[in-house]
Design a protein around this motif. Structure first.
Motif, PDB file in Angstrom:
ATOM      1  N   GLY A  11       0.780  -1.034   0.102  1.00  0.00           N
ATOM      2  CA  GLY A  11       0.097   0.049   0.055  1.00  0.00           C
ATOM      3  C   GLY A  11       0.859   1.358  -0.059  1.00  0.00           C
ATOM      4  O   GLY A  11       0.566   2.134  -0.594  1.00  0.00           O
ATOM      5  N   LEU A  12       1.792   1.082   0.784  1.00  0.00           N
ATOM      6  CA  LEU A  12       3.129   2.308   0.756  1.00  0.00           C
ATOM      7  C   LEU A  12       3.545   2.774  -0.664  1.00  0.00           C
ATOM      8  O   LEU A  12       3.688   3.712  -0.930  1.00  0.00           O
ATOM      9  N   VAL A  13       3.983   1.620  -1.238  1.00  0.00           N
ATOM     10  CA  VAL A  13       4.500   1.787  -2.606  1.00  0.00           C
ATOM     11  C   VAL A  13       3.272   2.247  -3.582  1.00  0.00           C
ATOM     12  O   VAL A  13       3.716   3.327  -4.472  1.00  0.00           O
ATOM     13  N   PHE A  14       2.263   1.726  -3.301  1.00  0.00           N
ATOM     14  CA  PHE A  14       1.025   2.293  -4.423  1.00  0.00           C
ATOM     15  C   PHE A  14       1.001   3.675  -4.144  1.00  0.00           C
ATOM     16  O   PHE A  14       0.971   4.520  -4.902  1.00  0.00           O
ATOM     17  N   GLY A  15       0.599   4.357  -2.779  1.00  0.00           N
ATOM     18  CA  GLY A  15       0.495   5.520  -2.408  1.00  0.00           C
ATOM     19  C   GLY A  15       1.851   6.451  -2.604  1.00  0.00           C
ATOM     20  O   GLY A  15       1.448   7.626  -3.321  1.00  0.00           O
ATOM     21  N   ILE A  20       4.005  10.762  -6.299  1.00  0.00           N
ATOM     22  CA  ILE A  20       5.065  11.095  -6.638  1.00  0.00           C
ATOM     23  C   ILE A  20       4.737  11.436  -8.308  1.00  0.00           C
ATOM     24  O   ILE A  20       5.176  12.510  -8.805  1.00  0.00           O
ATOM     25  N   SER A  21       3.515  10.819  -8.853  1.00  0.00           N
ATOM     26  CA  SER A  21       3.299  11.024 -10.170  1.00  0.00           C
ATOM     27  C   SER A  21       2.281  12.308 -10.227  1.00  0.00           C
ATOM     28  O   SER A  21       1.994  12.464 -11.155  1.00  0.00           O
ATOM     29  N   GLY A  22       2.136  12.777  -9.141  1.00  0.00           N
ATOM     30  CA  GLY A  22       1.071  14.013  -8.984  1.00  0.00           C
ATOM     31  C   GLY A  22      -0.624  13.438  -8.896  1.00  0.00           C
ATOM     32  O   GLY A  22      -1.177  14.497  -9.163  1.00  0.00           O
ATOM     33  N   MET A  23      -0.743  12.221  -8.890  1.00  0.00           N
ATOM     34  CA  MET A  23      -2.142  11.756  -9.104  1.00  0.00           C
ATOM     35  C   MET A  23      -3.155  12.223  -7.774  1.00  0.00           C
ATOM     36  O   MET A  23      -4.162  11.762  -7.987  1.00  0.00           O
TER      37      MET A  23
ATOM     38  N   ALA B  20       3.440  -2.210  -7.319  1.00  0.00           N
ATOM     39  CA  ALA B  20       2.458  -2.748  -6.145  1.00  0.00           C
ATOM     40  C   ALA B  20       1.291  -3.561  -6.692  1.00  0.00           C
ATOM     41  O   ALA B  20       1.051  -4.614  -6.062  1.00  0.00           O
ATOM     42  N   ALA B  21       0.969  -3.257  -8.081  1.00  0.00           N
ATOM     43  CA  ALA B  21      -0.039  -4.149  -8.405  1.00  0.00           C
ATOM     44  C   ALA B  21       0.389  -5.713  -8.538  1.00  0.00           C
ATOM     45  O   ALA B  21      -0.172  -6.593  -8.208  1.00  0.00           O
ATOM     46  N   VAL B  22       1.777  -5.813  -9.188  1.00  0.00           N
ATOM     47  CA  VAL B  22       2.364  -6.983  -9.363  1.00  0.00           C
ATOM     48  C   VAL B  22       2.455  -7.507  -8.076  1.00  0.00           C
ATOM     49  O   VAL B  22       2.191  -8.855  -7.923  1.00  0.00           O
ATOM     50  N   ALA B  23       3.202  -6.922  -7.068  1.00  0.00           N
ATOM     51  CA  ALA B  23       3.438  -7.504  -5.702  1.00  0.00           C
ATOM     52  C   ALA B  23       1.981  -8.036  -5.129  1.00  0.00           C
ATOM     53  O   ALA B  23       2.167  -9.154  -4.552  1.00  0.00           O
ATOM     54  N   LEU B  24       1.119  -7.194  -5.034  1.00  0.00           N
ATOM     55  CA  LEU B  24      -0.252  -7.741  -4.649  1.00  0.00           C
ATOM     56  C   LEU B  24      -0.563  -8.958  -5.199  1.00  0.00           C
ATOM     57  O   LEU B  24      -1.357  -9.949  -4.248  1.00  0.00           O
ATOM     58  N   TRP B  51      -5.776  -7.494   5.613  1.00  0.00           N
ATOM     59  CA  TRP B  51      -4.826  -7.064   4.570  1.00  0.00           C
ATOM     60  C   TRP B  51      -5.286  -5.686   3.914  1.00  0.00           C
ATOM     61  O   TRP B  51      -4.345  -4.933   3.448  1.00  0.00           O
ATOM     62  N   ARG B  52      -6.506  -5.692   3.908  1.00  0.00           N
ATOM     63  CA  ARG B  52      -7.262  -4.484   3.163  1.00  0.00           C
ATOM     64  C   ARG B  52      -7.042  -3.431   3.874  1.00  0.00           C
ATOM     65  O   ARG B  52      -6.379  -2.318   3.313  1.00  0.00           O
ATOM     66  N   LEU B  53      -7.196  -3.219   5.064  1.00  0.00           N
ATOM     67  CA  LEU B  53      -6.922  -2.058   6.126  1.00  0.00           C
ATOM     68  C   LEU B  53      -5.434  -1.702   5.891  1.00  0.00           C
ATOM     69  O   LEU B  53      -5.243  -0.437   6.140  1.00  0.00           O
ATOM     70  N   ALA B  54      -4.629  -2.667   6.264  1.00  0.00           N
ATOM     71  CA  ALA B  54      -3.125  -2.620   6.279  1.00  0.00           C
ATOM     72  C   ALA B  54      -2.647  -1.904   4.817  1.00  0.00           C
ATOM     73  O   ALA B  54      -2.179  -0.887   4.754  1.00  0.00           O
ATOM     74  N   PHE B  55      -3.098  -2.303   3.785  1.00  0.00           N
ATOM     75  CA  PHE B  55      -3.055  -1.504   2.558  1.00  0.00           C
ATOM     76  C   PHE B  55      -3.405  -0.133   2.280  1.00  0.00           C
ATOM     77  O   PHE B  55      -2.523   0.444   2.032  1.00  0.00           O
ATOM     78  N   LEU B  56      -4.621   0.233   2.942  1.00  0.00           N
ATOM     79  CA  LEU B  56      -5.248   1.355   2.943  1.00  0.00           C
ATOM     80  C   LEU B  56      -4.299   2.446   4.108  1.00  0.00           C
ATOM     81  O   LEU B  56      -3.930   3.392   3.551  1.00  0.00           O
ATOM     82  N   VAL B  57      -3.937   1.759   4.961  1.00  0.00           N
ATOM     83  CA  VAL B  57      -2.955   2.647   6.015  1.00  0.00           C
ATOM     84  C   VAL B  57      -1.789   2.681   5.195  1.00  0.00           C
ATOM     85  O   VAL B  57      -1.253   3.961   5.316  1.00  0.00           O
ATOM     86  N   GLY B  58      -0.987   1.897   4.749  1.00  0.00           N
ATOM     87  CA  GLY B  58       0.195   2.081   3.981  1.00  0.00           C
ATOM     88  C   GLY B  58       0.000   3.277   2.838  1.00  0.00           C
ATOM     89  O   GLY B  58       0.847   4.365   2.817  1.00  0.00           O
ATOM     90  N   ALA B  59      -1.000   3.128   2.154  1.00  0.00           N
ATOM     91  CA  ALA B  59      -1.311   4.092   0.950  1.00  0.00           C
ATOM     92  C   ALA B  59      -1.576   5.565   1.546  1.00  0.00           C
ATOM     93  O   ALA B  59      -0.940   6.533   0.752  1.00  0.00           O
ATOM     94  N   ILE B  60      -2.150   5.485   2.895  1.00  0.00           N
ATOM     95  CA  ILE B  60      -2.384   6.923   3.226  1.00  0.00           C
ATOM     96  C   ILE B  60      -1.120   7.501   4.064  1.00  0.00           C
ATOM     97  O   ILE B  60      -0.892   8.613   3.985  1.00  0.00           O
ATOM     98  N   ALA B  61      -0.408   6.525   4.303  1.00  0.00           N
ATOM     99  CA  ALA B  61       1.093   6.775   4.873  1.00  0.00           C
ATOM    100  C   ALA B  61       2.075   7.450   4.168  1.00  0.00           C
ATOM    101  O   ALA B  61       2.906   8.151   4.669  1.00  0.00           O
ATOM    102  N   ALA B  62       1.813   7.062   2.766  1.00  0.00           N
ATOM    103  CA  ALA B  62       2.807   7.493   1.781  1.00  0.00           C
ATOM    104  C   ALA B  62       3.076   8.906   1.641  1.00  0.00           C
ATOM    105  O   ALA B  62       4.329   9.393   1.765  1.00  0.00           O
TER     106      ALA B  62
END
Lengths: 151, 143
Positions: A11-15, A20-23, B20-24, B51-62
């Motif tokens: 999720g971190l990599v996706f985010g 980074i891409s500005g999306m 990320a898509a390939v890794a998931l 795993w869904r909540l973990a993915f979302l937390v990771g995405a928001i943390a970025a």
């Protein structure tokens, strides 16, 4: 536990890819859809490069019998080009064009601490919950009524 | 508002999203679609929710991590009024629920599987977005 850590890192990599891409910036997204105005082709580069990596990556992944942390690949099986798909996609595009937020861009954008991604995501979640409840009630009423047999 | 064409950041970002898509898929056997991950997190129970909540937390943390890196900042501009943001959120929520996916699920993962449903969805939503932005900016003169 391994599954949670791994999903969080993915999720971190996706985010990171989104920011980074500005999306995560609605102005940048909307500018892609405005070739007659302040056009910014960045979104096209993002989609094509993400597609290319996934296209070739999936081919390697699907050579395996199963994923590392699960017993099988969970893939959609429906192949029907039906009204929910087409009407739903049209509605999604209309909504995306109004403010420049899509689910994949808005969720990471929550981490920016700006108010508008929160407003967007809250309204989207309410709508998603209502649609899922509505569909559940419809399905249960349908299963209670006797079905005319086809053929 | 004018934004600059940023091809290298767009390329790097797209490669990360694809990675990320390939890794998931390789690790969890799942489609990296934000609609599917969110709606599953809202409904399913137990380990499938984790795993869904973990993915979302990771995405928001970025972005939180990114803006704290030295010399990094993120551009964010949204000039839509609050009512338009809320309305668009509701329309997107209804749309992606029926379509079963959005830009990530259909546009990246489904197209990469050459799924006819995803290719159709992508053509329809891209066309609808172009049309909507044209109407909002050039017919209505913006919100």
């Amino acid at each position: 536990m391994r599954s949670i850590v791994s999903a969080a890192l993915i999720g971190l990599v996706f985010g990171a890819g989104i920011v980074i891409s500005g999306m995560s910036n609605p102005a940048k997204v909307l500018n892609f859809f405005d070739p007659l105005g302040t056009w910014d082709p960045s979104l096209l580069v993002v989609m094509v490069s993400a597609f290319a990596v996934t296209f070739f990556g999936y081919r390697l992944v699907f050579k395996k019998q199963s994923p590392l942390l699960d017993i099988k690949f969970h893939l959609p099986t429906s192949r029907e080009l039906d009204l929910p798909l087409i009407g739903g996609s049209a509605l999604f595009g209309i909504g995306w064009g109004i403010a420049g937020f899509c689910p994949g861009g808005a969720i990471p954008a929550l981490g920016l601490g700006e108010p508008s991604p929160f407003a967007f995501v809250a309204a989207m979640l309410v709508a998603m919950i209502l649609v899922s409840r509505l569909r559940k009630t419809q399905l249960s009423t349908r299963s209670l009524t006797p079905q005319p047999s086809l053929n | 508002m004018i934004t600059d064409f940023t091809p290298w950041q767009a390329l790097l970002g797209g490669v990360l999203i694809g990675g990320a898509a390939v890794a998931l898929m390789a690790i969890h056997g799942r489609i990296a679609g934000m609609t599917g991950i969110v709606s599953g997190a809202l409904s399913t129970a137990g380990s499938d929710k984790n795993w869904r909540l973990a993915f979302l937390v990771g995405a928001i943390a970025a972005p939180l991590l990114f803006i704290n890196l030295p010399g990094q900042s993120l551009q964010f501009a949204s000039d839509s009024p609050l009512w338009a943001v809320l309305f668009s959120g509701a329309v997107v929520g209804i749309g992606v629920s029926f379509a079963g996916g959005c830009t990530s699920g259909h546009g990246v993962c489904g197209n990469a599987r050459l799924s006819p449903r995803s290719i159709t969805a992508t053509v329809v939503f891209m066309a609808a977005t172009f049309a909507t932005v044209f109407v909002v900016r050039h017919v209505l003169g913006g919100f």
